[in-house]
Design a protein around this motif. Structure first.
Motif, PDB file in Angstrom:
ATOM      1  N   ILE A  22       0.839  -1.202   0.000  1.00 29.08           N
ATOM      2  CA  ILE A  22       0.000   0.000   0.000  1.00 29.08           C
ATOM      3  C   ILE A  22       0.871   1.248   0.000  1.00 29.08           C
ATOM      4  N   ILE A  23       0.281   2.316  -0.529  1.00 29.67           N
ATOM      5  CA  ILE A  23       0.857   3.650  -0.347  1.00 29.67           C
ATOM      6  C   ILE A  23      -0.199   4.432   0.420  1.00 29.67           C
ATOM      7  N   HIS A  24       0.216   5.122   1.463  1.00 32.67           N
ATOM      8  CA  HIS A  24      -0.780   5.898   2.204  1.00 32.67           C
ATOM      9  C   HIS A  24      -0.130   7.135   2.801  1.00 32.67           C
ATOM     10  N   GLY A  25      -0.948   8.068   3.234  1.00 32.78           N
ATOM     11  CA  GLY A  25      -0.435   9.232   3.926  1.00 32.78           C
ATOM     12  C   GLY A  25      -1.550  10.186   4.292  1.00 32.78           C
ATOM     13  N   TYR A  26      -1.199  11.135   5.120  1.00 33.12           N
ATOM     14  CA  TYR A  26      -2.136  12.181   5.543  1.00 33.12           C
ATOM     15  C   TYR A  26      -1.392  13.495   5.356  1.00 33.12           C
ATOM     16  N   ARG A  60       0.718  18.097  -6.344  1.00 34.01           N
ATOM     17  CA  ARG A  60       1.926  18.025  -5.503  1.00 34.01           C
ATOM     18  C   ARG A  60       1.878  16.824  -4.569  1.00 34.01           C
ATOM     19  N   LEU A  61       0.716  16.577  -3.970  1.00 37.37           N
ATOM     20  CA  LEU A  61       0.596  15.432  -3.057  1.00 37.37           C
ATOM     21  C   LEU A  61       0.700  14.119  -3.830  1.00 37.37           C
ATOM     22  N   THR A  62       0.068  14.091  -5.004  1.00 40.48           N
ATOM     23  CA  THR A  62       0.125  12.914  -5.877  1.00 40.48           C
ATOM     24  C   THR A  62       1.575  12.553  -6.194  1.00 40.48           C
ATOM     25  N   ARG A  63       2.347  13.571  -6.558  1.00 36.45           N
ATOM     26  CA  ARG A  63       3.761  13.344  -6.910  1.00 36.45           C
ATOM     27  C   ARG A  63       4.577  12.940  -5.692  1.00 36.45           C
ATOM     28  N   ALA A  64       4.326  13.605  -4.586  1.00 34.41           N
ATOM     29  CA  ALA A  64       5.115  13.316  -3.378  1.00 34.41           C
ATOM     30  C   ALA A  64       4.927  11.868  -2.929  1.00 34.41           C
ATOM     31  N   LEU A  65       3.714  11.349  -3.106  1.00 33.33           N
ATOM     32  CA  LEU A  65       3.434   9.989  -2.645  1.00 33.33           C
ATOM     33  C   LEU A  65       3.638   8.933  -3.733  1.00 33.33           C
ATOM     34  N   GLY A  66       3.742   9.371  -4.980  1.00 33.33           N
ATOM     35  CA  GLY A  66       3.846   8.405  -6.080  1.00 33.33           C
ATOM     36  C   GLY A  66       2.526   7.717  -6.359  1.00 33.33           C
ATOM     37  N   LEU A  67       1.450   8.498  -6.359  1.00 36.77           N
ATOM     38  CA  LEU A  67       0.109   7.951  -6.583  1.00 36.77           C
ATOM     39  C   LEU A  67      -0.290   8.055  -8.041  1.00 36.77           C
ATOM     40  N   TYR A  68      -1.181   7.170  -8.475  1.00 40.97           N
ATOM     41  CA  TYR A  68      -1.889   7.367  -9.727  1.00 40.97           C
ATOM     42  C   TYR A  68      -2.752   8.625  -9.544  1.00 40.97           C
ATOM     43  N   LEU A 251      -5.026   6.626   0.331  1.00 43.47           N
ATOM     44  CA  LEU A 251      -4.655   5.218   0.501  1.00 43.47           C
ATOM     45  C   LEU A 251      -4.823   4.532  -0.842  1.00 43.47           C
ATOM     46  N   MET A 252      -3.805   3.770  -1.256  1.00 44.54           N
ATOM     47  CA  MET A 252      -3.848   3.111  -2.548  1.00 44.54           C
ATOM     48  C   MET A 252      -3.159   1.752  -2.450  1.00 44.54           C
ATOM     49  N   LEU A 253      -3.725   0.760  -3.128  1.00 46.35           N
ATOM     50  CA  LEU A 253      -3.058  -0.535  -3.262  1.00 46.35           C
ATOM     51  C   LEU A 253      -2.048  -0.437  -4.385  1.00 46.35           C
ATOM     52  N   THR A 254      -0.853  -0.939  -4.153  1.00 44.54           N
ATOM     53  CA  THR A 254       0.127  -0.977  -5.245  1.00 44.54           C
ATOM     54  C   THR A 254      -0.078  -2.289  -6.011  1.00 44.54           C
TER      55      THR A 254
END
Ligand SMILES: [Zn+2]
Length: 256
Positions: A22-26, A60-68, A251-254
């Motif tokens: 998972i990738i997650h953060g607040y 910015r948050l998308t890039r920082a976390l490496g999210l789709y 929160l995202m499933l990798t």
């Protein structure tokens, strides 16, 4: 107070590093483009901020976390309903619900907060996740318990396999309420504190009680989280500030 426009983008984490998949953060206040009172990383598109800033901040948050980049969000009506989402919901805001669950990899779930509690769910066995928004009304509707039951029903999750975590939210220290809230939350152990003539709500305690009641193991509930209203240098606080921005829990499933 530190100027949020000056501080870097920082991400608060809820789950430990040893949970793979998972990738997650607040998000916190710093590192965004919005001006006061939304300075600076406002992610809420419903609070009166310039939409261009919100888009930029989300990126910015998308890039920082490496999210789709295409998040699924929810209307967040302070209710108890949960929606199961999939690929075709990418980029959508799901109406009428306060929690999202999915088994779709690379589909980020994102909900917005300024004081309410975020509840993260991860089932490493069934490879499924969930995210809930719990203010006092959502908590009164047992949104955390409902999310567990929705994962059981939709994915065959076993509650004892689940990890659950609470993000930063307003602490009992800063959350004084009236009698109507007492009746709604009293059924859950530790929710209501009466001190020096004041009634205070401990949203963390209520949500922990709901998770336990739904079958989540005590040692898999991660609930250490700072008070948003005590820490407005790091977090937006609706109760403390009124007009302000929103943080996002994501929160995202990798995997494939
Ligand atoms: Zn506080």
């Amino acid at each position: 107070m530190t100027d949020p426009t000056e501080s870097p983008l920082q991400i608060h984490t809820v789950f430990p590093d040893f949970l793979p998949g998972i990738i997650h953060g607040y998000s916190t206040r710093g590192g965004g483009t919005s001006d006061a009172p939304y300075a600076s990383l406002n992610l809420g598109d419903h609070v009166g901020d310039d939409p261009h800033h919100v888009d930029q901040n989300r990126l910015r948050l998308t890039r920082a976390l490496g999210l789709y980049p295409l998040w699924v969000t929810a209307e967040q009506v302070h209710g108890g309903d949960v929606a199961r989402v999939k690929e075709t919901d990418a980029g959508e805001k799901i109406p009428g619900v306060d929690a999202l669950i999915t088994r779709t990899p690379r589909l980020p779930l994102a909900l917005m907060y300024a004081d309410c509690a975020s509840v993260y769910f991860f089932d490493p066995e069934r490879r499924a996740i969930g995210l809930a928004h719990a203010g006092w009304r959502g908590t009164a509707a047992d949104i955390a318990g409902n999310t567990v039951r929705a994962m059981v029903e939709a994915f065959g999750s076993r509650p004892e396999d689940l990890w659950a975590g609470l993000g930063p939210h307003i602490g009992a220290c800063c959350y004084t309420v009236g009698e109507e809230v007492v009746q709604a939350l009293e059924p859950w152990e530790g929710s209501i504190l009466r001190q020096r003539g004041r009634i205070q709500v401990d949203l963390g305690a209520s949500n922990r009680a709901q998770l336990r009641e739904a079958g989540v193991r005590e040692d898999r509930i991660l609930a250490a989280s700072p008070c948003t209203a005590c820490n407005t240098d790091r977090f937006f606080s609706y109760r403390r500030e009124g007009a302000t921005g929103r943080m996002a829990a994501v929160l995202m499933l990798t995997g494939k």
